[in-house]
Design a protein around this motif. Structure first.
Motif, PDB file in Angstrom:
ATOM      1  N   GLN A  84       0.810  -1.206   0.000  1.00  0.00           N
ATOM      2  CA  GLN A  84       0.000   0.000   0.000  1.00  0.00           C
ATOM      3  C   GLN A  84       0.854   1.272   0.000  1.00  0.00           C
ATOM      4  O   GLN A  84       0.490   2.276  -0.636  1.00  0.00           O
ATOM      5  N   ALA A  88       0.662   4.566  -2.672  1.00  0.00           N
ATOM      6  CA  ALA A  88       0.518   5.944  -2.210  1.00  0.00           C
ATOM      7  C   ALA A  88       1.694   6.806  -2.670  1.00  0.00           C
ATOM      8  O   ALA A  88       1.509   7.953  -3.107  1.00  0.00           O
ATOM      9  N   ARG A 113      -7.093   2.819  -2.068  1.00  0.00           N
ATOM     10  CA  ARG A 113      -6.122   2.750  -0.965  1.00  0.00           C
ATOM     11  C   ARG A 113      -5.070   3.847  -1.115  1.00  0.00           C
ATOM     12  O   ARG A 113      -4.729   4.533  -0.143  1.00  0.00           O
ATOM     13  N   CYS A 116      -6.733   7.163  -0.201  1.00  0.00           N
ATOM     14  CA  CYS A 116      -6.951   7.295   1.242  1.00  0.00           C
ATOM     15  C   CYS A 116      -5.658   7.606   1.976  1.00  0.00           C
ATOM     16  O   CYS A 116      -5.633   8.427   2.912  1.00  0.00           O
ATOM     17  N   ILE A 117      -4.570   6.961   1.582  1.00  0.00           N
ATOM     18  CA  ILE A 117      -3.302   7.174   2.279  1.00  0.00           C
ATOM     19  C   ILE A 117      -2.792   8.592   2.068  1.00  0.00           C
ATOM     20  O   ILE A 117      -2.368   9.267   3.013  1.00  0.00           O
ATOM     21  N   TYR A 135     -12.782   3.812   4.455  1.00  0.00           N
ATOM     22  CA  TYR A 135     -11.399   3.847   4.924  1.00  0.00           C
ATOM     23  C   TYR A 135     -10.688   2.598   4.419  1.00  0.00           C
ATOM     24  O   TYR A 135     -10.885   1.492   4.924  1.00  0.00           O
ATOM     25  N   ILE A 137      -7.372   1.832   4.211  1.00  0.00           N
ATOM     26  CA  ILE A 137      -5.976   1.661   4.615  1.00  0.00           C
ATOM     27  C   ILE A 137      -5.849   0.358   5.402  1.00  0.00           C
ATOM     28  O   ILE A 137      -6.570   0.131   6.370  1.00  0.00           O
ATOM     29  N   GLN A 138      -4.940  -0.496   4.971  1.00  0.00           N
ATOM     30  CA  GLN A 138      -4.791  -1.810   5.594  1.00  0.00           C
ATOM     31  C   GLN A 138      -4.211  -1.707   7.002  1.00  0.00           C
ATOM     32  O   GLN A 138      -3.287  -0.938   7.242  1.00  0.00           O
ATOM     33  N   GLU A 233       4.861   2.915   5.836  1.00  0.00           N
ATOM     34  CA  GLU A 233       4.178   1.798   6.485  1.00  0.00           C
ATOM     35  C   GLU A 233       4.080   2.015   8.002  1.00  0.00           C
ATOM     36  O   GLU A 233       3.063   1.675   8.622  1.00  0.00           O
ATOM     37  N   LEU A 236       1.266   4.286   8.619  1.00  0.00           N
ATOM     38  CA  LEU A 236      -0.020   3.653   8.361  1.00  0.00           C
ATOM     39  C   LEU A 236      -0.393   2.663   9.461  1.00  0.00           C
ATOM     40  O   LEU A 236      -1.578   2.400   9.690  1.00  0.00           O
ATOM     41  N   GLN A 239      -2.946   3.743  11.784  1.00  0.00           N
ATOM     42  CA  GLN A 239      -4.294   3.946  11.245  1.00  0.00           C
ATOM     43  C   GLN A 239      -4.694   5.428  11.341  1.00  0.00           C
ATOM     44  O   GLN A 239      -5.651   5.801  12.022  1.00  0.00           O
TER      45      GLN A 239
END
Length: 303
Positions: A84, A88, A113, A116-117, A135, A137-138, A233, A236, A239
């Motif tokens: 992800q 981004a 994704r 969103c990021i 939302y 985002i993983q 990462e 992310l 969250q």
């Protein structure tokens, strides 16, 4: 909405990792709108949306994501990551390369994704966000936790890609496998079978298999990420909330995951936010529901 054949120019721009192919519509000095596709799709998802926005004076850009169509990595040393953070970073680099300080974003699946990021981590770059399924985002730390069996069985393709058999199967049968996913994920979409052939050539990219496999392994912690993207990462993993005006569009017939009755994502949004569930619509929201997608974009653009 009748099908519109886009009078789009195909252009390329070089970023830190990619030569990004993108379709552009409308005046070059118009307010920018970036439309992002998912897996296994391509810019054809926006054929009925981009020309309408262009006619209204917006500058519309629809890039091919890494691993799709004519987009290429700049050299063999760039990791064929599908994580992800890579998606981004590609979006942010794309905006930087085209000197776009701020844009309205729309995306679903992988493209959602990325949108969103960027909206969460770089909100000053995003005027508004239309995100399929809210939302997107993983939360990789929680990925090992089993889900309900009704959810798990829909993820068979992800578990398949965790194996060498899945790598070989996607390599040998990419068009057939992706066509099956189209049918399973959008069971109410009558036009899907007739439109699939327009998108399928985008899966012939030499990097498609590597990027897809890495994407579905990394999100479960089964493959390391690009070390150069670890800072994203880590951000992310917290969250982060999304603070830009946002609209979530959900397909009621989405074969990947039907939307729950209660909106579980509302807690992640800190600005204007609304959720709209679309009856008779599956996973490929912009191509199945172009009117609703266009209306959502215009609502944010007119705010």
């Amino acid at each position: 909405m009748a099908t519109l054949i886009p009078a789009a120019a195909l252009l390329y721009v070089r970023t830190s990792m990619l030569d990004v192919a993108y379709e552009t519509h409308g005046p070059v000095h118009g307010e920018p709108v970036i439309l992002l596709h998912g897996f296994p799709y391509d810019p054809r998802s926006y054929d009925e949306i981009a020309p309408v926005l262009a006619q209204r004076g917006y500058r519309v850009l629809v890039p091919y994501l890494r691993g799709y169509g004519p987009t290429r990595f700049i050299n063999d040393q760039v990791m064929r990551s599908g994580q992800q953070a890579a998606l981004a970073k590609d979006l942010l680099d794309f905006m930087d390369a085209l000197a776009i300080p701020c844009a309205t974003l729309a995306g679903y699946d992988w493209g959602g994704r990325a949108a969103c990021i960027v909206a969460a981590l770089w909100p000053e770059r995003v005027r508004g966000l239309v995100s399929a399924d809210g939302y997107n985002i993983q939360d990789i730390a929680k990925s090992p936790k089993p889900r309900a069996p009704a959810t798990e069985h829909r993820l068979w393709y992800q578990y398949y890609f965790h194996t060498q058999r899945g790598v070989d199967g996607l390599t040998a049968n990419r068009r057939e496998l992706c066509q099956l996913l189209w049918a399973l994920w959008s069971p109410s979409w009558a036009r899907g079978p007739s439109l699939y052939g327009h998108t399928a050539p985008s899966f012939d990219s030499p990097d498609f298999v590597a990027v897809v496999i890495h994407s579905y392994r990394h999100r479960f912690g089964y493959a390391p990420g690009d070390p150069g993207l670890e800072f994203i990462e880590q951000a992310l993993a917290l969250q982060p909330p999304i603070s830009v005006p946002s609209i979530s569009l959900c397909g009621a017939d989405d074969g990947v995951g039907p939307p729950p009755e209660e909106d579980d994502d509302v807690e992640h949004f800190r600005s204007f936010y609304r959720r709209q569930v679309l009856p008779g619509v599956g996973h490929n929201i912009p191509q199945e529901a172009p009117e609703a997608t266009l209306a959502a974009l215009l609502e944010l653009l007119h705010r």
